[in-house]
Design an enzyme around this catalytic site. Structure first.
Site, PDB file in Angstrom:
ATOM      1  N   LYS A  26       0.532  -1.361  -0.265  1.00  0.00           N
ATOM      2  CA  LYS A  26       0.252  -0.015   0.261  1.00  0.00           C
ATOM      3  C   LYS A  26       1.048   2.020  -0.094  1.00  0.00           C
ATOM      4  O   LYS A  26       0.910   1.966  -1.396  1.00  0.00           O
ATOM      5  CB  LYS A  26      -0.844  -0.298   0.829  1.00  0.00           C
ATOM      6  N   ARG A  96      -3.187   2.920   8.101  1.00  0.00           N
ATOM      7  CA  ARG A  96      -3.426   2.622   7.753  1.00  0.00           C
ATOM      8  C   ARG A  96      -2.456   1.158   7.745  1.00  0.00           C
ATOM      9  O   ARG A  96      -1.011   1.601   7.491  1.00  0.00           O
ATOM     10  CB  ARG A  96      -3.956   2.994   6.341  1.00  0.00           C
ATOM     11  N   GLY A 105      -8.886  -7.117   3.976  1.00  0.00           N
ATOM     12  CA  GLY A 105      -9.488  -7.049   5.611  1.00  0.00           C
ATOM     13  C   GLY A 105      -9.100  -8.124   6.468  1.00  0.00           C
ATOM     14  O   GLY A 105      -9.492  -8.574   7.847  1.00  0.00           O
ATOM     15  N   MET A 107      -5.792  -6.455   7.897  1.00  0.00           N
ATOM     16  CA  MET A 107      -5.724  -6.044   9.294  1.00  0.00           C
ATOM     17  C   MET A 107      -5.917  -5.056  10.038  1.00  0.00           C
ATOM     18  O   MET A 107      -7.172  -4.432   8.559  1.00  0.00           O
ATOM     19  CB  MET A 107      -4.266  -5.517   8.530  1.00  0.00           C
ATOM     20  N   ARG A 352      -3.411  -1.419  -6.363  1.00  0.00           N
ATOM     21  CA  ARG A 352      -2.386  -2.619  -6.286  1.00  0.00           C
ATOM     22  C   ARG A 352      -3.345  -3.314  -7.169  1.00  0.00           C
ATOM     23  O   ARG A 352      -4.632  -3.284  -7.958  1.00  0.00           O
ATOM     24  CB  ARG A 352      -2.958  -3.629  -5.131  1.00  0.00           C
ATOM     25  N   HIS A 468     -16.291  -8.657   1.917  1.00  0.00           N
ATOM     26  CA  HIS A 468     -15.174  -9.258   2.195  1.00  0.00           C
ATOM     27  C   HIS A 468     -15.298 -11.249   1.635  1.00  0.00           C
ATOM     28  O   HIS A 468     -14.554 -11.621   0.882  1.00  0.00           O
ATOM     29  CB  HIS A 468     -15.124  -9.541   3.678  1.00  0.00           C
ATOM     30  N   SER A 777      13.756 -42.341 -12.494  1.00  0.00           N
ATOM     31  CA  SER A 777      12.274 -41.472 -11.788  1.00  0.00           C
ATOM     32  C   SER A 777      12.467 -41.274 -10.764  1.00  0.00           C
ATOM     33  O   SER A 777      12.172 -42.377 -10.153  1.00  0.00           O
ATOM     34  CB  SER A 777      11.636 -42.678 -12.648  1.00  0.00           C
ATOM     35  N   GLY A 779      11.290 -41.461  -7.310  1.00  0.00           N
ATOM     36  CA  GLY A 779       9.653 -41.103  -6.637  1.00  0.00           C
ATOM     37  C   GLY A 779       9.926 -40.413  -5.206  1.00  0.00           C
ATOM     38  O   GLY A 779       9.920 -41.175  -4.144  1.00  0.00           O
ATOM     39  N   THR A 780       9.422 -39.484  -5.683  1.00  0.00           N
ATOM     40  CA  THR A 780       9.732 -38.480  -4.732  1.00  0.00           C
ATOM     41  C   THR A 780       8.498 -38.845  -4.072  1.00  0.00           C
ATOM     42  O   THR A 780       8.209 -38.218  -2.152  1.00  0.00           O
ATOM     43  CB  THR A 780       9.431 -37.368  -4.639  1.00  0.00           C
ATOM     44  N   CYS A 844       8.462 -38.533 -10.881  1.00  0.00           N
ATOM     45  CA  CYS A 844       7.069 -39.030 -10.842  1.00  0.00           C
ATOM     46  C   CYS A 844       6.360 -39.042  -9.995  1.00  0.00           C
ATOM     47  O   CYS A 844       5.255 -39.605  -9.412  1.00  0.00           O
ATOM     48  CB  CYS A 844       6.537 -40.382 -11.417  1.00  0.00           C
ATOM     49  N   TYR A 864      12.378 -34.273 -17.619  1.00  0.00           N
ATOM     50  CA  TYR A 864      10.371 -34.617 -17.659  1.00  0.00           C
ATOM     51  C   TYR A 864      10.328 -34.325 -15.869  1.00  0.00           C
ATOM     52  O   TYR A 864      10.551 -34.940 -15.335  1.00  0.00           O
ATOM     53  CB  TYR A 864       9.941 -35.094 -18.464  1.00  0.00           C
TER      54      TYR A 864
HETATM   55  P1  ADP Z   1      -7.482  -2.367   3.726  1.00  0.00           P
HETATM   56  O1  ADP Z   1      -5.927  -2.931   3.030  1.00  0.00           O
HETATM   57  O2  ADP Z   1      -8.451  -3.178   4.162  1.00  0.00           O
HETATM   58  O3  ADP Z   1      -8.725  -1.762   2.738  1.00  0.00           O
HETATM   59  P2  ADP Z   1      -7.214   0.110   4.081  1.00  0.00           P
HETATM   60  O4  ADP Z   1      -6.132   0.891   4.991  1.00  0.00           O
HETATM   61  O5  ADP Z   1      -7.434   0.173   2.865  1.00  0.00           O
HETATM   62  O6  ADP Z   1      -7.580  -0.909   4.712  1.00  0.00           O
HETATM   63  O7  ADP Z   1      -8.397   1.800   4.064  1.00  0.00           O
HETATM   64  C1  ADP Z   1      -9.625   0.940   4.756  1.00  0.00           C
HETATM   65  C2  ADP Z   1     -11.107   1.894   4.284  1.00  0.00           C
HETATM   66  O8  ADP Z   1     -10.244   3.553   4.691  1.00  0.00           O
HETATM   67  C3  ADP Z   1     -10.657   2.073   2.282  1.00  0.00           C
HETATM   68  O9  ADP Z   1     -11.688   2.013   1.658  1.00  0.00           O
HETATM   69  C4  ADP Z   1      -9.859   3.257   2.284  1.00  0.00           C
HETATM   70  O10 ADP Z   1      -9.723   4.080   1.360  1.00  0.00           O
HETATM   71  C5  ADP Z   1     -10.459   3.995   3.323  1.00  0.00           C
HETATM   72  N1  ADP Z   1      -9.439   5.302   3.605  1.00  0.00           N
HETATM   73  C6  ADP Z   1      -7.792   4.917   3.971  1.00  0.00           C
HETATM   74  N2  ADP Z   1      -7.268   6.416   4.471  1.00  0.00           N
HETATM   75  C7  ADP Z   1      -8.025   7.046   4.226  1.00  0.00           C
HETATM   76  C8  ADP Z   1      -8.339   8.372   4.150  1.00  0.00           C
HETATM   77  N3  ADP Z   1      -6.619   9.348   4.602  1.00  0.00           N
HETATM   78  N4  ADP Z   1      -8.893   9.008   3.529  1.00  0.00           N
HETATM   79  C9  ADP Z   1     -10.222   8.460   3.064  1.00  0.00           C
HETATM   80  N5  ADP Z   1     -10.760   6.984   3.157  1.00  0.00           N
HETATM   81  C10 ADP Z   1      -9.182   6.350   3.172  1.00  0.00           C
HETATM   82 MG    MG Z   2      -7.290  -0.520   1.364  1.00  0.00          MG
HETATM   83 MG    MG Z   3     -10.095  -3.217   6.368  1.00  0.00          MG
END
Ligand code: ADP
Ligand code: MG
Ligand code: MG
Length: 890
Positions: A26, A96, A105, A107, A352, A468, A777, A779-780, A844, A864
């Site tokens: 990120k 974040r 989802g 962290m 990403r 999710h 061959s 045979g693992t 194999c 192979y």
């Molecule tokens: P995840 O990895 O679970 O997506 P994020 O860190 O990307 O967690 O953030 C969760 C939500 O909060 C996302 O929808 C993201 O766009 C929003 N968000 C994070 N930082 C900001 C920010 N500085 N301003 C507005 N929205 C934010």
């Molecule tokens: Mg995100």
């Molecule tokens: Mg999240």
């Protein structure tokens, strides 16, 4: 001084995409987007190195970090013109997490940090919107209480529900500024009650609390489980991103959304996403409000009413579309994006490479190569070999009857049938007992990961295409239908009701993740289509691969399937399965029960034509390709009955007394059959068995050559050899039989005699064994058992713990133990080649279809790999990727 803080935004970018290991995905991509001029709210990233140090030093923040963070905050303040903790114009930030690879989802993120009883007033005045300010504050308290203070978020949610009920509201959007303000008061009271201390008011305290919580979340149970499933090392750590807030909840000209630059389900080149007006952060994926479609076309196709972004905010949408194109061209891959619109201004919050289904991965790779965005070789390296599995398995037969009971969103394609379960633990338990299960949930959360993994498919009543459940299911390759709104789930009663029908736990349903349909019962399936993008990519893969790919197969059906999947021969044809056939087992038993060689030969005589027939069929199907046939391997007692009830029947069929049978069964009993009288030890003690098998092979080969004009290429393989002398004896039997058959048939053909290398001693003595063997061959499966001294059938009790505790990096029966078993293979290959330069080398075991093991085979220079039929395409792609990697100078 080590740099732990890296800034981005406002014309600054201390890092970039190349720094993923240090800044997390990120953080690295935020810096990259800032550096190519995209609108990114300013912020800074605390490196993963700091996370590692934090854990190493007993979870404390060093002073140098405090100084660097202060500089980071100053950077944000300078770009935004706001001040952190200032009562009149407060800077708010998000905190974040961001690991090297995305862990959706897994962290936790805290938004609106910096709000307190004073700054909320400043924010309200500045934005001229008290409702927005108090809404932000209540969101902040709720998130902070959950993520940082570790308090039960259910209590806060309940308070909101009660507040709405009191007012007679249905939706959060009906709450007024005063309502939110009252709720904030309530939330603060709850916090005080729950933790015995007031909600922290100091912005800096809040910040450090949140940073610590992000580091802490790296070792939360659900993150550990995700890492285990996805093979992510615990030592990587997570980065922390602190970023100026932008607000999608500042009224009707503000919005927030998530998008993909192409359709992650089908791979179609069409913008794809969901958004919500006047909303913040996770609102889109949380399933509280139903998100709206991004484009007009998608809205119309779904027959939805609420305006798409393209219609409601056409100018901002056009700007967003330009950003999509910029990002795709820059990253040369499909992107998964988060954005927010604050009063008409577009902000990018994340990008990403997007997770996608196997089907989409193929289409996107092939399309992008056609668009000239990537090369054919890059296209080959873009598709995860294991993901092909999704495409190679049957889909629902369009002709089959379907009793459709519900329809949801086609969240992750593929069809699955199984029994209904309503919670993750039951899903795991039932699947461990060999049941196919469909996990049915109102919506899923990260706590459900293990159940989703265990399930064949997932059905949710709530949540959109980016919920999710949908994201995780696509990542795991599990079929998923999400947001089936008519499905009313009663998890307590273990039943769901839909359209007047009741479906209980244990009832069988089928879901079709490509159409969103949910059906009663099990629906018939058909074989997949292998042409199109799949065929194209495979062609490209075959161009770059060096390793040949064979298959492990012994039935005509498997041989045909494997050939269709592109197998270039058979690497392992086990002959024992052929003996279990109802018509033959009696002759096999007579052979085993015979008291002398003459008796055995008489029984073998009956088996000969049957075996010859088997081999003829296989040679015909595999015309022009080598076929490695392994002579009889398992201990003989496997062919005798073990249940009391069977003895009489078997004795009568084999024409011996029950006593003789029982005596023979007990004579053949072994304490340790895996290390007992099996493999070439059978051939040494009863050479007539191998003689019959060799005769069947050569007679079949001669007959097929005669009939088709094309000579088969038999490779006769002797199992479980540990000494040269064993192979010498067996090779003499085979060669003599060949000579006799060729004389009788008046023709000769080429064949090879070789051995499995499946015992450590064979690997050690490979140099002299190669004097006899024309091929090895590996045979693992057995080589792993005998090298580790671990029985595969008994390892279940401890293997998971061995992997968890880092004793084995992976299950050694799935992925080769490169350090141990791998070294034996390298040594045997080298010693074998030392004796016989042209010796053919293959593998194999089960590992022949495992991409990591295939990469090892490429490095070792084997000729192979041999994999089960359905894994042949996976092996072809993995072999191509391994070749590309080894020719890549980096
Ligand atoms: P995840 O990895 O679970 O997506 P994020 O860190 O990307 O967690 O953030 C969760 C939500 O909060 C996302 O929808 C993201 O766009 C929003 N968000 C994070 N930082 C900001 C920010 N500085 N301003 C507005 N929205 C934010
Ligand atoms: Mg995100
Ligand atoms: Mg999240």
């Amino acid at each position: 001084m080590t740099q732990y803080v890296y800034r981005f935004g406002g014309g600054v970018a201390d890092g970039g995409t190349g720094d993923k290991n240090l800044l997390g995905g990120k953080g690295a991509n935020l810096a990259e987007m800032a550096s190519i001029g995209l609108p990114v709210p300013p912020g800074f990233t605390i490196s993963t190195e700091m996370c590692t140090r934090y854990y190493d030093e007993g979870e404390v923040f060093p002073d140098e970090l405090r100084e660097q963070v202060a500089d980071g905050i100053a950077h944000i303040e300078q770009v935004t013109g706001k001040t952190f903790g200032d009562a009149s114009d407060p800077l708010l930030v998000s905190v974040r997490s961001g690991a090297r690879v995305s862990m959706p989802g897994m962290m936790d993120t805290v938004l609106n940090l910096g709000l307190n009883d004073e700054t909320v007033e400043g924010l309200a005045k500045k934005a001229d919107d008290a409702r927005f300010a108090w809404d932000s504050y209540r969101r902040f308290i709720q998130m902070y209480a959950d993520v940082v203070l570790g308090l039960d978020h259910g209590v806060y949610e309940e308070a909101l529900e009660i507040a709405k009920e009191d007012k007679g509201y249905h939706l959060d959007t009906e709450m007024t500024a005063e309502d939110w303000q009252a709720l904030v008061g309530e939330y603060k009271k709850i916090t005080l009650d729950e933790q015995g201390e007031p909600f922290p008011q100091d912005a800096h305290d809040q910040l450090w609390g949140a940073v610590g919580a992000v580091f802490g979340s790296w070792n939360a149970e659900r993150a550990k489980i995700y890492r285990r499933i996805n093979d992510i090392p615990g030592g990587w750590g997570t980065a922390v991103n602190v970023q100026a807030m932008v607000f999608g909840n500042m009224g009707e000209t503000s919005a927030t959304g998530v998008a993909f630059t192409r359709d992650p389900s089908t791979g179609d080149k069409a913008y794809y996403g969901e958004w919500l007006i006047n909303a913040q952060g996770e609102d889109v994926v949380a399933g509280i409000r139903t998100p709206q479609y991004l484009t007009k076309a998608a809205r119309e196709e779904a027959g939805a009413k609420p305006a798409s972004m393209e219609e409601a905010m056409s100018e901002t949408f056009r700007e967003l579309a330009r950003v999509f194109d910029t990002l795709e061209t820059h990253y040369r891959d499909m992107q998964d994006i988060e954005f927010t619109v604050e009063r008409g201004t577009l902000w990018m919050l994340q990008t990403r490479s997007g997770k996608r289904t196997a089907k989409a991965a193929l289409k996107i790779a092939v399309d992008m190569a056609a668009e000239g965005l990537i090369t054919e070789e890059e296209a080959v390296s873009r598709v995860e070999p294991a993901a092909l599995d999704q495409l190679l398995h049957p889909t629902l037969d369009p002709e089959a009857e379907r009793d459709v009971i519900a329809k949801g969103l086609p969240a992750s394609p593929g069809a699955a049938s199984g029994i209904v379960v309503f919670d993750a633990d039951t899903a795991e338990a039932k699947s461990e007992h060999g049941r196919d299960v469909i996990l049915v949930r109102v919506e899923t959360s990260p706590e459900d990961i293990h159940g989703m993994h265990a399930a064949k498919g997932i059905l949710t009543a709530r949540g959109g295409m980016t919920s999710h459940a949908a994201v995780v299911a696509r990542g795991m390759g599990r079929p998923c239908v999400s947001g089936a709104g008519n499905v009313a789930i009663d998890a307590k009663e273990k039943v769901f009701r839909v359209a007047g029908r009741e479906v209980k736990e244990g009832d069988t349903i089928t879901i079709d993740g490509a159409t969103g349909e949910v059906m009663m019962g099990k629906v018939a399936t058909i074989q997949p289509e292998l042409a199109g993008d799949f065929g194209t990519l495979m062609e490209w893969a075959d161009k770059v691969r060096r390793l040949r790919v064979r298959t492990n197969a012994e039935t005509p059906d498997d041989c045909r399937t494997a050939r269709e999947f592109g197998a270039e021969g058979i690497g392992l044809c086990r002959t024992e399965h052929m003996f279990f056939d109802a018509d033959r087992i009696t002759a096999v038993r007579q052979m085993i029960l015979a008291s002398n060689e003459a008796g055995r030969r008489a029984a073998l005589e009956k088996l000969l034509p049957e075996q010859r027939g088997d081999f003829k069929q296989i040679f015909e199907i595999m015309a022009g390709l080598p076929v490695t046939i392994r002579l009889l391997d398992p201990p003989l007692h496997e062919f005798l009955p073990h249940e009391d009830g069977e003895f009489e029947e078997v004795a009568e069929a084999a024409d011996v007394s029950v006593d003789t049978l029982k005596r023979r069964v007990s004579e053949l009993h072994e304490f340790n059959p895996m290390l007992g009288h099996r493999g070439c030890r059978l051939g040494v003690t009863y050479p007539e068995i191998y003689e019959m098998q060799a005769r069947a092979i050569f007679e079949a080969a001669c007959e097929v050559a005669e009939e088709s004009g094309e000579a088969p290429i038999p490779e006769v393989m002797v199992p479980l050899v540990s000494t040269k002398r064993e192979l010498e004896l067996m090779k003499a039997v085979i060669d003599e039989t060949a000579k006799a058959v060729f004389e009788e048939k008046g023709r000769t053909l080429d064949y090879l005699v070789g051995t499995m290398i499946e015992l450590p001693r064979a690997a050690l003595r490979a140099g002299e064994i190669a004097e006899e063997a024309e091929f090895f061959s590996f045979g693992t499966n057995d080589l792993t058992q005998t090298t580790l001294g671990v029985s595969r059938d008994d390892a279940g009790r401890f293997l998971t713990q061995y992997v968890d505790k880092g004793i084995f990096p992976r299950d050694p029966f799935v992925s080769i133990d490169i350090e141990g078993v791998g070294e034996l293979i390298e040594m045997a290959a080298e010693r074998g080649r030392g004796t016989r330069a042209a010796i053919k080398l293959g593998i194999c075991g089960e590992h022949g279809g495992d991409p990591a093991s295939i990469a090892f085979c490429e490095k070792t220079g084997l000729d192979y790999v041999s994999a089960s039929p359905y894994r042949v395409p996976i092996a072809r792609l993995a072999a191509a990727q391994a070749a590309l990697k080894s020719s890549d100078p980096r």
